[in-house]
Each structure stands twice: as structure tokens, then as C-alpha cells.
Design a protein around this motif. Structure first.
Motif, short mmCIF file in Angstrom:
data_model
loop_
_atom_site.label_atom_id
_atom_site.label_comp_id
_atom_site.label_asym_id
_atom_site.label_seq_id
_atom_site.Cartn_x
_atom_site.Cartn_y
_atom_site.Cartn_z
N ASN A 118 -3.81 -12.15 -10.13
CA ASN A 118 -3.83 -11.80 -8.71
C ASN A 118 -2.98 -10.59 -8.38
N ASP A 119 -2.72 -9.73 -9.37
CA ASP A 119 -1.89 -8.55 -9.12
C ASP A 119 -2.75 -7.28 -9.19
N ASP A 120 -2.26 -6.25 -8.55
CA ASP A 120 -2.85 -4.92 -8.66
C ASP A 120 -1.63 -4.00 -8.85
N ARG A 121 -1.11 -4.04 -10.07
CA ARG A 121 0.22 -3.49 -10.34
C ARG A 121 0.40 -2.07 -9.85
N TYR A 122 -0.58 -1.20 -10.16
CA TYR A 122 -0.39 0.22 -9.82
C TYR A 122 -0.33 0.46 -8.31
N ARG A 123 -1.04 -0.39 -7.56
CA ARG A 123 -1.02 -0.17 -6.11
C ARG A 123 0.08 -0.99 -5.45
N GLY A 124 0.91 -1.63 -6.26
CA GLY A 124 2.08 -2.33 -5.72
C GLY A 124 1.77 -3.69 -5.11
N ILE A 125 0.66 -4.30 -5.51
CA ILE A 125 0.29 -5.60 -4.92
C ILE A 125 0.51 -6.70 -5.94
N ARG A 126 1.18 -7.77 -5.50
CA ARG A 126 1.34 -8.93 -6.37
C ARG A 126 0.96 -10.20 -5.63
N GLY A 127 0.26 -11.07 -6.32
CA GLY A 127 0.05 -12.42 -5.80
C GLY A 127 -1.00 -12.57 -4.71
N GLY A 128 -1.91 -11.63 -4.59
CA GLY A 128 -2.95 -11.81 -3.57
C GLY A 128 -4.02 -10.75 -3.65
N ARG A 129 -5.21 -11.07 -3.18
CA ARG A 129 -6.33 -10.14 -3.24
C ARG A 129 -6.94 -9.87 -1.86
N ARG A 130 -6.54 -10.65 -0.87
CA ARG A 130 -7.15 -10.47 0.44
C ARG A 130 -6.32 -9.48 1.24
N VAL A 131 -6.33 -8.22 0.78
CA VAL A 131 -5.53 -7.20 1.47
C VAL A 131 -6.44 -6.07 1.93
#
Ligand SMILES: Nc1nc2c(c(=O)[nH]1)N[C@H]1C(S)=C(S)[C@@H](COP(=O)(O)OP(=O)(O)OC[C@H]3O[C@@H](n4cnc5c(=O)[nH]c(N)nc54)[C@H](O)[C@@H]3O)O[C@H]1N2
Ligand SMILES: Nc1nc2c(c(=O)[nH]1)N[C@H]1C(S)=C(S)[C@@H](COP(=O)(O)OP(=O)(O)OC[C@H]3O[C@@H](n4cnc5c(=O)[nH]c(N)nc54)[C@H](O)[C@@H]3O)O[C@H]1N2
Ligand code: SF4
Ligand SMILES: [Mo]
Length: 766
Positions: free
Chosen positions: A670-683
Motif C-alpha cells: 500500500n505504499d507509493d514510495r517515490y511519491r511519498g505515500i505510505r499505507g493507503g491508495r485512496r488519495v
């Protein structure tokens, strides 16, 4: 506002702890090595077992990475010719977990529908055929014979073969794909929609029309030799990570790189090669020499403005910018293009693109240094209403400079699935050419259907209105890959029978026709044992190199069949004595399938011998030789209107993109490391100025909605993330936002859904 009722067709709204950090400015590094092993570990592999598996990936005697279609270099690194996301793909496929019949006894399809895609993927490999009866909520085990009998009966009962749909995803080997299309055509239909329809179809159409071949023209050596590489609408750091190694090598050889993207993607900005200790220590290298932050779908305007500036430069430096000889000898239509460009107002184009003149002038300076220019692109260009136009503008730009068919120059559509290009070469196509069908008729002695079949969009309509009744999928996840999730779900539910040949459980299996069958299959990392011993298969990478792939792992379950064997059994059961080939005999030894391919598919002469050469062989490519297979024998300039990018008041233009932790619908984490997102996809990524204007704070919960074709669509409860994205542009993740992509808004000429340009409204969650 219509209420939103989750139908089970969409991923549930998970309540993971979302953490937002600053985006990264460089891709890979040591974090990518840690991540590779963490994913192998998650799927039950110790470090030695991970090394054993990954060490065989992309080696000449090993298996082809099940990730993307980026080619392997000739000087492969022993044991480490893979990237972080290749390791994730391998971990996902070679998992030690099993979703066996006990698992399906325990969970109803309703309970499974409430689980996240990530959870579904963690449950492991499917081990035996499964069936869902009408009215039942539990899949039950089924034996292989009964499965084939049931599928064959349903197909034979149809009033017309055109009531069946045969979907393909792009991991299918050449051998399985060739047999599959042969079976489908002998059965009597061209209904072969495939993942290409949603992917690079616009590239195939745009390139086919202009340079006579629907594939890219460059080789990996060309990339290494180029002086300018333009990377447009592509996020290689996540989706084609080893491309960064090639870009880095090109830079070492003197190339400059121009990135054109609404987002400053980490992999476009910088790269730390994790295999190089010195880079890890020094912080790696910058990738883009120039970043043009185009607004979503501003590319036609940008390319036109660029060509206008090139004409101005030619006026200053006559004979140095345009390639008059090439234009004269090898192309049609330049005078019309020049007149069209001269009628354009550059400032208006720049404003539409969202680019400053000085930045584009800098691009011109880089470009005019040499004719060795390559343009690479992916979904940021193809998934637009004007997707075909985008590609034709790239061709215009390359042709005017003679930057095609010379070393270090040309077209580079970077393919997605590892054999999506090969599947097309083998005839997985809803619109086969006459020449292709003539050849099938000549070699196999039956008259294949001549009318076009259904592509993906048409297939959904056909299921919705009852013209198609059986849906058969060779891999993939049709439900979550297609637009308008709720409509697609209704389409599938309208079928008498849905069949999925799959390695692992996905949400698509939970939305069912009256009857639903899952046939589990071998993965390409596994030993495929047939009567003549272990078989290898072949694939074609993004640059037209055909090579072998040999699985070496013990199959996830002894009863698994290969995709080719499944097709063969189906051919035998459905076609009976009418069959054009002896299916069982072919499956005993895949060399026999390859001998048929050699007869039926151009440029595959002597296939069995040539593909045994380590690294395989390169297919003939006319555009690479300046041998343009068009009616006039010349490459064609075209005129493509710049799209009108005005938005209704208060609306946004939304693109749906992949995170660093997914492979299309399979979610690895559930991470998108390069875009700085951790623990969720509903962004939803929003420009800060736009947030201020709309009164959203970081972390605000919002509903995203739109109206198209008389239908109101709503995707509720997304979290706002401030991001350096152009004004009025927003980004969400695929497939969570697919519910908002209208089925009937697709690229003119290619039917590729416009999933990178969806008009939406954003309002506080209710
Ligand atoms: N790890 C991993 N690898 C994959 C996949 C995966 O899901 N995960 N998927 C595979 C498949 S099937 C494919 S097709 C490829 C997809 O590879 P990509 O095309 O790189 O994938 P997307 O995430 O769709 O990213 C599209 C990029 O285009 C940009 N973009 C969006 N709209 C526009 C626009 O209008 N103009 C421009 N210039 N840029 C735009 C986005 O900001 C983003 O950087 O990757 C393949 N490889
Ligand atoms: N909104 C939006 N939608 C998109 C896109 C987008 O950018 N935005 N991208 C589009 C693109 S580019 C593509 S290519 C499509 C992808 O469309 P698909 O190819 O249909 O979908 P995938 O999610 O790649 O399919 C994953 C499933 O394939 C099965 N599978 C995996 N490996 C194998 C194998 O070896 N054999 C078999 N038989 N099955 C296997 C597993 O069950 C897995 O769950 O989605 C498209 N949809
Ligand atoms: S670049 Fe693509 S093919 Fe190569 S290892 Fe990574 S995912 Fe696999
Ligand atoms: Mo794709």
C-alpha cells in the motif's frame, strides 16, 4: 447527488494509516534492494531462496521477468539482471502461499469482495479448477475434465461463435497466444479483445498509419547511442526501472534527456543504481537535463510549438535543422504540415501546454545538436481521446528531422506487459489484417472469419446488451482493467458463463456470470513438463527481440496446466473432428507449435533454431530500415488538431496512474514510495493553489465525481494530498478511480479508454 453503493466490483475503502511524506527526487538506491527482499520474504522466501529465484530471472537460460517488456542488455549481469519491481513481480508469482479449495470453502465471494486487492494477492497461487454455480456464493472444486466439458458445451450451444469473447492479457507466451488465436478463429470469431486495447493501441494505430509498423523502431543499442532522449508520458522509475540503467548509460555517452510529464517523477529526475557502490555513496546521477511540466493532455500543443520553433531555427540555420533529403525521398505531406504549423500561434500553443517559451527554446537547443533523437512514451500519451494524434505528432517531429531509421534515433513506445507485443505478433487482434488471415487460411486450410471482432469497449457493450454470452479470459483482470467498473461488472454478470485462466485470485473472479469457472495455470517461472520433457516458451520484448523463457521452479501444484495445454484441450473439446491441427500432438513438444508459427507468421522462418541462440533474435522492422510499409512506401506527415483543454468552472482534469507497489490490478503493497505515500491508495494529488481556492486542507476527505453520457459517477472518500502538479490537474490511482472513467470516452481511431484525462469535480465527503 446519487448515492454510491459499493457493488463488490470495486476495491473496498481500506482504513490503512495513511502517511504522507515529501516526494523523492531520485529512484532506486539501497531502498530498492531492501524492498526486493522484503517482498520475497512476504511471500515466504528466505534470502537464499530469493537469490536462487531472482538469479535466474532475465538470464539467457532462465525465465523472462513477468514484469514489464523492457529488453535485456546483451551484457547481462550474472544473477542481478532485474529491478525492484521485477523482484516484486517474481515474489507475487512464486509465492509459497496457496489459495486451495479449503480457502474457498472458508470464504464466500461476498466476504472476499470485502477484502482489499492487496489481501487477495497475498492468499497465494490457485491450485485447482473452481466453479461457481448459479445462486451459490462459494466457489467449489471441479475436476479438469468436467471443467473442459462444461466450457465446451457452453461454447457449442451458442447461436453464433460471435457470442463468445476471448480476452488476453499480455503475459501469455507466443506459443499459447498462437494456439489461442488459432482455436478462436477456427471456432469462428475474431472476438479477441486484449489488454493492448487499453494500453498501447493508440501507438499501434498511430505508428501503423504513418511509418507502416505498429511497433517501435529502436533497439537498446540505439538508446545507448542517442544524443537526445525525450521521455514523455512515462514513469520509468516505477514501471520500467531497468530503463533508467539504459538512460544512465546514454548520458555517460553524452546524451541529454528531456522529460515531459505533469509530475516530477523520481525516476525522471534522478537515479541511484543500487548495483553501484559509488553511486550509492555519492547519491547517483541526475536523469533529466530538462523537465517540461506539461499539463495533462497538453502534449499535442507542446509538440506543435516545438515544431514551430524548429521551423524558426531552420530559417536561422538553413539546412541544419530539417532533413530535406530524407523528407524529399522518404515522406509525404510535409508541405501541408509546414503550412499548418505556420498558421499556428506559438504563444497560444505554449499556454495550452502550460510551458514557458524559454524552456521550449532550451529543448530546441538540445535537440538540434544532432539527429540522433529518440522519443520514448507510454500511457501518458496513449490513454487520451486524442491518443492516436499524440503519437502522430511524435512521428511528425521525428520525420522532419530525419530522426528515424538511423542509429541512435527513432520511435520507442515502451510496452507494458512482458509479452504484450508478442501476443499481437501471434495474431491476438480483434482487427486482423487481410494478409494475416490469408496466411492462416493457406497454412491451416480453413476459412477464418473475415469481419472485425469486438475490442474491449465493444465487448463490454456486447455483454451489456446480450450480444455476447460467454466471456473467456486468458489471464488478466478484465473487471478492474476496464473503465466504468460498475458497468463492466454488470456486463460480466449478464453472461451465461465467465471463465478465467489465472495464476492468482483477483477481484474479477468475484463478479460472475450465471456460471463462473476459474482454471489455474502454471506461471512462467515454473517447469512446464510435457511428453517430451520440460518445455521452454518464447516472448517478444518491447524492441522486437524474440527470446526463450525457461521455467525452473517446481509448479505451485502438481495439477496445474500450462496456458498452451489449456488452449489445446479446449480446441480438442470444442472443435472435435473439425479441428485444423492435432492439439495433443502439438502440446507434447512446443517445437511443434513453433514450427507452425514459422509457417504462419512472417519473419519467423527457422524459428526453433534461431530462438535457441542465447538472447534470441531480432524481428525485421521496416521503419528501422526506412522501408515504410505504407501504401505509398513513404512515411506520412499528418495534421492533428490540438484538443480543446478548457474545463467547466470548478472542474479538474484527472489522470489515473500506477503506484510503485502494484502491477496493474495486483497490488503488492500500500505504499507509493517515490511519491511519498505510505499505507493507503485512496488519495488524490492536488496542486496547492487549487487546494487553497477550493478550501481543501492536506488530509481533507473528498468525493470525486463526474457526469458523462447521462450517468453520474462518484468515487467517495479520497484523501487530498498537496503535490507539485499543474493547476487544475489531479492524479489518482488505477484501479480505485476506474469507476470514474467513462466507457464511451476513448481515443479516436484506437478505442483506448481516455483514463489519463477524466473531467471530475471534487467536493468535501458527505
Ligand atoms: N511496477 C510496475 N510496472 C509496470 C506496470 C505496473 O503497474 N507496475 N504496468 C505495466 C503496463 S501494462 C504498462 S502499460 C506500463 C505503464 O507505464 P506508464 O505509462 O509509465 O504508467 P502510468 O502509471 O500509467 O504512468 C503514466 C505517466 O504518464 C504521465 N502522464 C499522465 N498524463 C499525461 C499527459 O497528458 N502527458 C504527459 N506527457 N504525461 C502524462 C503520468 O504523470 C505518469 O508519469 O508499465 C508496465 N510496467
Ligand atoms: N484507469 C486506468 N485503467 C487502466 C490503465 C490505466 O493506466 N488507468 N492501464 C491499462 C493497461 S495499460 C493495461 S495493460 C490493462 C491491464 O489489464 P490486464 O492485463 O487485464 O490486467 P492485470 O491487472 O495485469 O491482470 C492481472 C491478473 O492476471 C493474472 N495473471 C498474472 N500472471 C498470469 C499468468 O502468467 N497467466 C495467467 N493466465 N494469468 C496471469 C492474475 O490472475 C492477475 O490477477 O489495464 C488498463 N487499465
Ligand atoms: S525492468 Fe521490467 S522486465 Fe526488467 S526486471 Fe524490471 S520489471 Fe522486470
Ligand atoms: Mo499496459
Amino acid at each position: 447527488m446519487a448515492d454510491h453503493r459499493p457493488s463488490g466490483a470495486e476495491p473496498p475503502e481500506t482504513d490503512d494509516e495513511l502517511v504522507v511524506e515529501a516526494p523523492k527526487t531520485k529512484a532506486a538506491g539501497l531502498a530498492s534492494i531492501r524492498s526486493s527482499f522484503a517482498h520475497m520474504h512476504k511471500h515466504g522466501h528466505s534470502i537464499p531462496s530469493a537469490i536462487r529465484i531472482l538469479g535466474r530471472m532475465n538470464q539467457t537460460d532462465g525465465f523472462d521477468c513477468p514484469g514489464c517488456a523492457w529488453p535485456d542488455p546483451d551484457d547481462r549481469a550474472a544473477l542481478t539482471e532485474f529491478c525492484e519491481n521485477g523482484a516484486k513481480a517474481a515474489a507475487w508469482e512464486t509465492t509459497r502461499h496457496r489459495a486451495d479449495w479449503k480457502f474457498f470453502q472458508r470464504y464466500s465471494i461476498d466476504e472476499l469482495a470485502r477484502k482489499s486487492d492487496y489481501w487477495l494477492g497475498l492468499q497465494g497461487r490457485l491450485t485447482q479448477p473452481l466453479m461457481l454455480r448459479p445462486g451459490s456464493r462459494f466457489y467449489e472444486p471441479l475436476d479438469w475434465d468436467e471443467a473442459f466439458t462444461r466450457i465446451a458445451d457452453s461454447l457449442k450451444r451458442l447461436d453464433s461463435p460471435n457470442e463468445a469473447l476471448f480476452y488476453t492479457s499480455g503475459r501469455t507466451s507466443n506459443e499459447a497466444a498462437f494456439l489461442y488465436q488459432l482455436f478462436v478463429r477456427a471456432f469462428g470469431t475474431n472476438n479477441l479483445p486484449d489488454c493492448s486495447n487499453m494500453c498501447h493501441e493508440s501507438s499501434g494505430v498511430g505508428l501503423g498509419q504513418t511509418v507502416g509498423i505498429g511497433k517501435g523502431s529502436v533497439t537498446l543499442d540505439d538508446v545507448h547511442e542517442a544524443d537526445t532522449i525525450i521521455v514523455m508520458g512515462q514513469n520509468p522509475g516505477t514501471n520500467h526501472p531497468r530503463m533508467l540503467t539504459a538512460l544512465q548509460k546514454a548520458k555517460k555517452n553524452g546524451a541529454q534527456i528531456i522529460a515531459i510529464n505533469p509530475l516530477p517523477e523520481a525516476g525522471l529526475m534522478g537515479f541511484i543504481n543500487p548495483k553501484s557502490p559509488s553511486q550509492v555513496l555519492t547519491g547517483g546521477t541526475q536523469i533529466a537535463d530538462l523537465f517540461l511540466q506539461v499539463q495533462i493532455n497538453g502534449d499535442v500543443a507542446l509538440l506543435k510549438a516545438l515544431m514551430c520553433l524548429l521551423l524558426e531555427a531552420e530559417a536561422r540555420l538553413p539546412g541544419e535543422v530539417l532533413d530535406e533529403d530524407f523528407i524529399e525521398l522518404h515522406t509525404d505531406g510535409f508541405a501541408q504540415l509546414r503550412a499548418h504549423l505556420e498558421s499556428q500561434d506559438v504563444d497560444t500553443l505554449l499556454e495550452t501546454a502550460g510551458i514557458a517559451r524559454a524552456d521550449l527554446e532550451r529543448a530546441v537547443e538540445i535537440i538540434v545538436r544532432s539527429r540522433k533523437t529518440i522519443v520514448c512514451w507510454a500511457m501518458g500519451l496513449t490513454q487520451h481521446k486524442n491518443g492516436v494524434g499524440n503519437i502522430r505528432e511524435i512521428v511528425n517531429f521525428l520525420l522532419m528531422r530525419g530522426s528515424i531509421g538511423i542509429p541512435g534515433a527513432g520511435t520507442c513506445p515502451v510496452r507494458g506487459h512482458s509479452n504484450v507485443q508478442g501476443d499481437r505478433t501471434m495474431g491476438i487482434h480483434d482487427r486482423p489484417s487481410k494478409a494475416f488471415l490469408d496466411r492462416i487460411q493457406e497454412v491451416f486450410g480453413f476459412d477464418p472469419p473475415r469481419e472485425n471482432g469486438f475490442n474491449t469497449v465493444e465487448a463490454i457493450h456486447a455483454m451489456l446488451d446480450g450480444r455476447a454470452k460467454v466471456f473467456f479470459a486468458m489471464g488478466g483482470n478484465f473487471l478492474q482493467a476496464t473503465p466504468d467498473t460498475e458497468r463492466t461488472a454488470r456486463a460480466l454478470e449478464n453472461c451465461d458463463l465467465t471463465v478465467h485462466v489465472s495464476t492468482k485470485l483477483n477481484r474479477g473472479h468475484l463478479v460472475r456470470g450465471k456460471w463462473s469457472i476459474i482454471l489455474p495455470c502454471l506461471a512462467r517461472s515454473e517447469v512446464d513438463a510435457q511428453a517430451y520433457g520440460p518445455q521452454f516458451v518464447t516472448v517478444e520484448n518491447s524492441m522486437g527481440v524474440v527470446h526463450s523463457s525457461q521455467g525452473h521452479l517446481k509448479p505451485a501444484h502438481p495439477e496445474l496446466h500450462s496456458e498452451a495445454a489449456i488452449v489445446a484441450r479446449l480446441g480438442q473439446e470444442v472443435l472435435g473432428p473439425e479441428t485444423p491441427v492435432s492439439w495433443c500432438w502439438l502440446i507434447e513438444n512446443y517445437d511443434r507449435i513453433r514450427d507452425l508459427i514459422a509457417k504462419a507468421i512472417p519473419n519467423f522462418e527457422d524459428f526453433n533454431a534461431r530462438v535457441r541462440k542465447p538472447g534470441g533474435f531480432e524481428l525485421y522492422n521496416g521503419a528501422r530500415e526506412r522501408d515504410f510499409d505504407t501504401e505509398s512506401g513513404k512515411a506520412g506527415f499528418t495534421i492533428n488538431p490540438a484538443p480543446n483543454l478548457s474545463l467547466p468552472d470548478g472542474a479538474y482534469r484527472m489522470m489515473t496512474v500506477r503506484t510503485h507497489d502494484q502491477y496493474n490490478s495486483p497490488v503488492y503493497g500500500n505504499d507509493d514510495r517515490y511519491r511519498g505515500i505510505r499505507g493507503g491508495r485512496r488519495v488524490v494529488f492536488v496542486n496547492e493553489e487549487d487546494m487553497r481556492e477550493a478550501g481543501f486542507a492536506a488530509g481533507s476527505k473528498v468525493d470525486i465525481s463526474n457526469d458523462f453520457g447521462g450517468k453520474h459517477r462518484i468515487a467517495p472518500r479520497f484523501t487530498v494530498v498537496p503535490y507539485p502538479i499543474p493547476r487544475r490537474c489531479v492524479a489518482t490511482y488505477f484501479p480505485e478511480a476506474n469507476i470514474l472513467v467513462p466507457l464511451d470516452r476513448y481515443a479516436d481511431g484506437s478505442f483506448t479508454p481516455a483514463s489519463k484525462d477524466v473531467t471530475v469535480r471534487i467536493s468535501p465527503s458527505r
